[in-house]
Design an enzyme around this catalytic site. Structure first.
Site, PDB file in Angstrom:
ATOM      1  N   HIS A  58       0.695  -1.171   0.071  1.00 36.13           N
ATOM      2  CA  HIS A  58       0.048   0.020   0.010  1.00 36.13           C
ATOM      3  C   HIS A  58       1.031   1.228   0.049  1.00 36.13           C
ATOM      4  O   HIS A  58       0.596   2.231   0.413  1.00 36.13           O
ATOM      5  CB  HIS A  58      -1.017   0.093   1.245  1.00 36.13           C
ATOM      6  CG  HIS A  58      -2.201  -1.033   1.257  1.00 36.13           C
ATOM      7  ND1 HIS A  58      -3.381  -0.457   0.373  1.00 36.13           N
ATOM      8  CD2 HIS A  58      -2.176  -2.320   1.269  1.00 36.13           C
ATOM      9  CE1 HIS A  58      -4.286  -1.622   0.456  1.00 36.13           C
ATOM     10  NE2 HIS A  58      -3.484  -2.868   0.872  1.00 36.13           N
ATOM     11  N   GLY A 113      -4.233 -11.992  -4.782  1.00 30.32           N
ATOM     12  CA  GLY A 113      -2.977 -10.761  -4.436  1.00 30.32           C
ATOM     13  C   GLY A 113      -1.819 -10.993  -5.185  1.00 30.32           C
ATOM     14  O   GLY A 113      -0.749 -10.817  -4.995  1.00 30.32           O
ATOM     15  N   SER A 130      -3.313 -11.099 -11.133  1.00 31.13           N
ATOM     16  CA  SER A 130      -3.732 -11.574 -12.560  1.00 31.13           C
ATOM     17  C   SER A 130      -4.378 -10.641 -13.446  1.00 31.13           C
ATOM     18  O   SER A 130      -3.879 -10.564 -14.511  1.00 31.13           O
ATOM     19  CB  SER A 130      -4.940 -12.577 -12.316  1.00 31.13           C
ATOM     20  OG  SER A 130      -5.997 -11.903 -11.605  1.00 31.13           O
ATOM     21  N   SER A 131      -4.890  -9.360 -12.864  1.00 37.79           N
ATOM     22  CA  SER A 131      -5.342  -8.474 -13.756  1.00 37.79           C
ATOM     23  C   SER A 131      -4.266  -7.697 -14.456  1.00 37.79           C
ATOM     24  O   SER A 131      -4.123  -7.276 -15.663  1.00 37.79           O
ATOM     25  CB  SER A 131      -6.523  -7.258 -13.125  1.00 37.79           C
ATOM     26  OG  SER A 131      -5.573  -6.946 -11.989  1.00 37.79           O
ATOM     27  N   GLU A 185      -6.959   0.033 -15.630  1.00 39.71           N
ATOM     28  CA  GLU A 185      -7.670  -0.564 -14.310  1.00 39.71           C
ATOM     29  C   GLU A 185      -8.432   0.557 -13.555  1.00 39.71           C
ATOM     30  O   GLU A 185      -9.606   0.389 -13.230  1.00 39.71           O
ATOM     31  CB  GLU A 185      -6.707  -1.198 -13.554  1.00 39.71           C
ATOM     32  CG  GLU A 185      -7.111  -2.015 -12.231  1.00 39.71           C
ATOM     33  CD  GLU A 185      -6.878  -3.170 -12.325  1.00 39.71           C
ATOM     34  OE1 GLU A 185      -5.884  -3.738 -13.061  1.00 39.71           O
ATOM     35  OE2 GLU A 185      -6.765  -3.816 -10.976  1.00 39.71           O
ATOM     36  N   ASP A 225       1.749  -3.307  -9.734  1.00 44.88           N
ATOM     37  CA  ASP A 225       1.541  -4.411 -10.296  1.00 44.88           C
ATOM     38  C   ASP A 225       1.984  -4.363 -11.799  1.00 44.88           C
ATOM     39  O   ASP A 225       2.555  -5.275 -12.156  1.00 44.88           O
ATOM     40  CB  ASP A 225       0.092  -4.847  -9.947  1.00 44.88           C
ATOM     41  CG  ASP A 225      -0.297  -4.743  -8.772  1.00 44.88           C
ATOM     42  OD1 ASP A 225       0.647  -4.642  -7.791  1.00 44.88           O
ATOM     43  OD2 ASP A 225      -1.676  -4.926  -8.501  1.00 44.88           O
TER      44      ASP A 225
HETATM   45  C1  GLA Z   1      -3.023  -3.850  -5.203  1.00 42.60           C
HETATM   46  C2  GLA Z   1      -2.930  -2.763  -5.987  1.00 42.60           C
HETATM   47  C3  GLA Z   1      -1.319  -2.324  -6.165  1.00 42.60           C
HETATM   48  C4  GLA Z   1      -1.127  -1.927  -4.826  1.00 42.60           C
HETATM   49  C5  GLA Z   1      -1.084  -3.132  -3.894  1.00 42.60           C
HETATM   50  C6  GLA Z   1      -0.925  -2.946  -2.316  1.00 42.60           C
HETATM   51  O1  GLA Z   1      -1.950  -4.973  -5.525  1.00 42.60           O
HETATM   52  O2  GLA Z   1      -2.917  -3.076  -7.303  1.00 42.60           O
HETATM   53  O3  GLA Z   1      -1.193  -1.017  -6.708  1.00 42.60           O
HETATM   54  O4  GLA Z   1      -1.393  -0.753  -4.020  1.00 42.60           O
HETATM   55  O5  GLA Z   1      -2.560  -3.514  -4.089  1.00 42.60           O
HETATM   56  O6  GLA Z   1       0.319  -2.864  -2.051  1.00 42.60           O
END
Ligand code: GLA
Length: 389
Positions: A37, A125, A128-129, A161, A173
């Site tokens: 985060h 977590g 995949s997206s 996204e 990501d």
């Molecule tokens: C998701 C979001 C990322 C990041 C994480 C937490 O994966 O897509 O941008 O904020 O949560 O670290």
């Protein structure tokens, strides 16, 4: 470099559906060693792409229509550029979102047929997206010579996204999916988008993901709320001036308290401490100080659980189990939270016992058989040259 994984099944499906040989692109899901985060809070993160990914096979069809088949969903979606806004199929939005962002930037995208398949577990977590968005963005850019850089492709996929799917995610990501390098993690400065690779050489230790197989539905709404809470805290502390976390100092936390609600204070405290942990983790990795690294992982989980409040009982159970398991140096929830995986730094020789014992304990407590994945760090987005395989 190893040959990247890709889905041969997707290529075969394309053949049988469209009777042609497609171009093939793939892009991975990701882990994040530490810095959770933190991307949308302008700090530093330490992600890497993994050996689970999305394969995107496609070929221009000489028309202005698009036909896209998903092997995972066993469903085909067809549309034209005039009506793609009316498509509500959720998985297709990730692709249409990318097309939409290219069009907004003035690119021309001719009609194409496509098949995709992914083996990044959904809702775990592991992004995949992002792996889907980046496979599509990288593929279209390469094939149609659109001229976007890797950084722009990561940004464009993130925008897809944010704007089309509706999750206000940060850049981590997509950046990890595009830039991953085998056997390395990288420390990404989410403000300047500069980064540095670190060999992920863990000696006698290894990383194992434990998938809780839960995904609580408040994940997306709470994610967006956390962003707003941090923004509101920064606004108050900036007193009319726009500031970000780089203008704050952990040493001054107590001084910030009086300007904030207790919740905002907790969020700010977590972010400042987590940013410090990322820098410390980079040094620990460089110095091969794995005990230190492990402590930082536990520290991160504590903050995510108690201050940022994005964990859940299943993840806390897994991390508590790890704390009492000999041979584990550190463990924490990974990704957005409210379900998905924990990442565990463990002595390689203890892996099998850990998997067996945590499986039993988790199954007894929650009635769910968790999944485990040894982390293998793979290459970022690339084209698969079919002839050379
Ligand atoms: C998701 C979001 C990322 C990041 C994480 C937490 O994966 O897509 O941008 O904020 O949560 O670290």
């Amino acid at each position: 470099m190893n040959t990247p994984n890709y889905s041969l099944k997707a290529v075969e499906e394309f053949h049988s559906r469209f009777q042609k040989t497609p171009r093939v692109y793939r892009s991975p899901g990701r882990i994040n060693l530490i810095g959770e985060h933190i991307d949308y809070n302008n700090g530093w993160v330490m992600p890497a792409g993994i050996d689970k990914e999305t394969t995107f096979c496609f070929l221009e069809n000489g028309t202005d229509s698009f036909r896209i088949y998903s092997i995972n969903q066993q469903e085909q979606v067809s549309f034209m550029l005039e009506n793609y806004n009316s498509i509500t199929t959720s998985w297709a939005k990730f692709i249409i979102g990318v097309i939409d962002e290219f069009l907004k930037k003035g690119a021309t995208i001719p009609g194409f047929d496509a098949v995709l398949e992914g083996n990044v577990p959904f809702g775990s977590g592991l992004s995949s997206s992002a792996s889907l968005e980046c496979a599509v963005a990288f593929g279209l850019n390469d094939q149609f010579n659109l001229g976007f850089s890797r950084i722009e492709l990561a940004q464009l996929s993130q925008a897809a996204e944010n704007n089309y799917v509706g999750v206000n995610c940060g850049i981590m990501d997509q950046f990890a999916s595009v830039f991953s390098k085998e056997n390395h993690v990288f420390k990404l400065d989410c403000d300047t988008l500069t980064f540095e690779y670190f060999p992920c050489d863990l000696g006698q230790y290894t990383l194992i993901l434990a998938n809780s197989l839960v995904h609580h539905s408040l994940a997306d709404s709470e994610y967006n709320t956390r962003r707003l809470e941090c923004e509101s805290a920064l606004q108050k502390l900036g007193k009319g001036k726009k500031i970000n976390f780089r203008d704050l100092k952990k040493e001054n936390l107590e001084e910030y308290r009086k300007h904030l609600t207790p919740i905002e204070f907790n969020r700010i405290q977590f972010v400042l401490e987590e940013i410090e942990r990322v820098h410390d983790a980079a040094s620990a990795l460089q110095n091969q100080d794995f005990h230190k690294l492990g402590k930082l992982l536990y520290g991160s989980h504590n903050g995510l659980q108690h201050l940022y409040e994005v964990s859940c009982s299943e993840l806390d159970f897994m991390v508590d189990f790890a704390r009492n398991f000999e041979g584990i140096l550190g463990s924490r929830m990974m990704g957005g939270g409210f379900g998905g995986c924990t990442i565990n730094l463990i002595e390689e020789s203890r892996s099998e016992d850990f998997i067996k014992e945590l499986s039993e304990a988790y199954q007894t407590k929650f009635g769910i058989q968790p999944e485990f994945y040894p982390v293998k760090i793979g290459e970022g987005s690339s084209k698969v040259e079919l002839e050379s395989l």
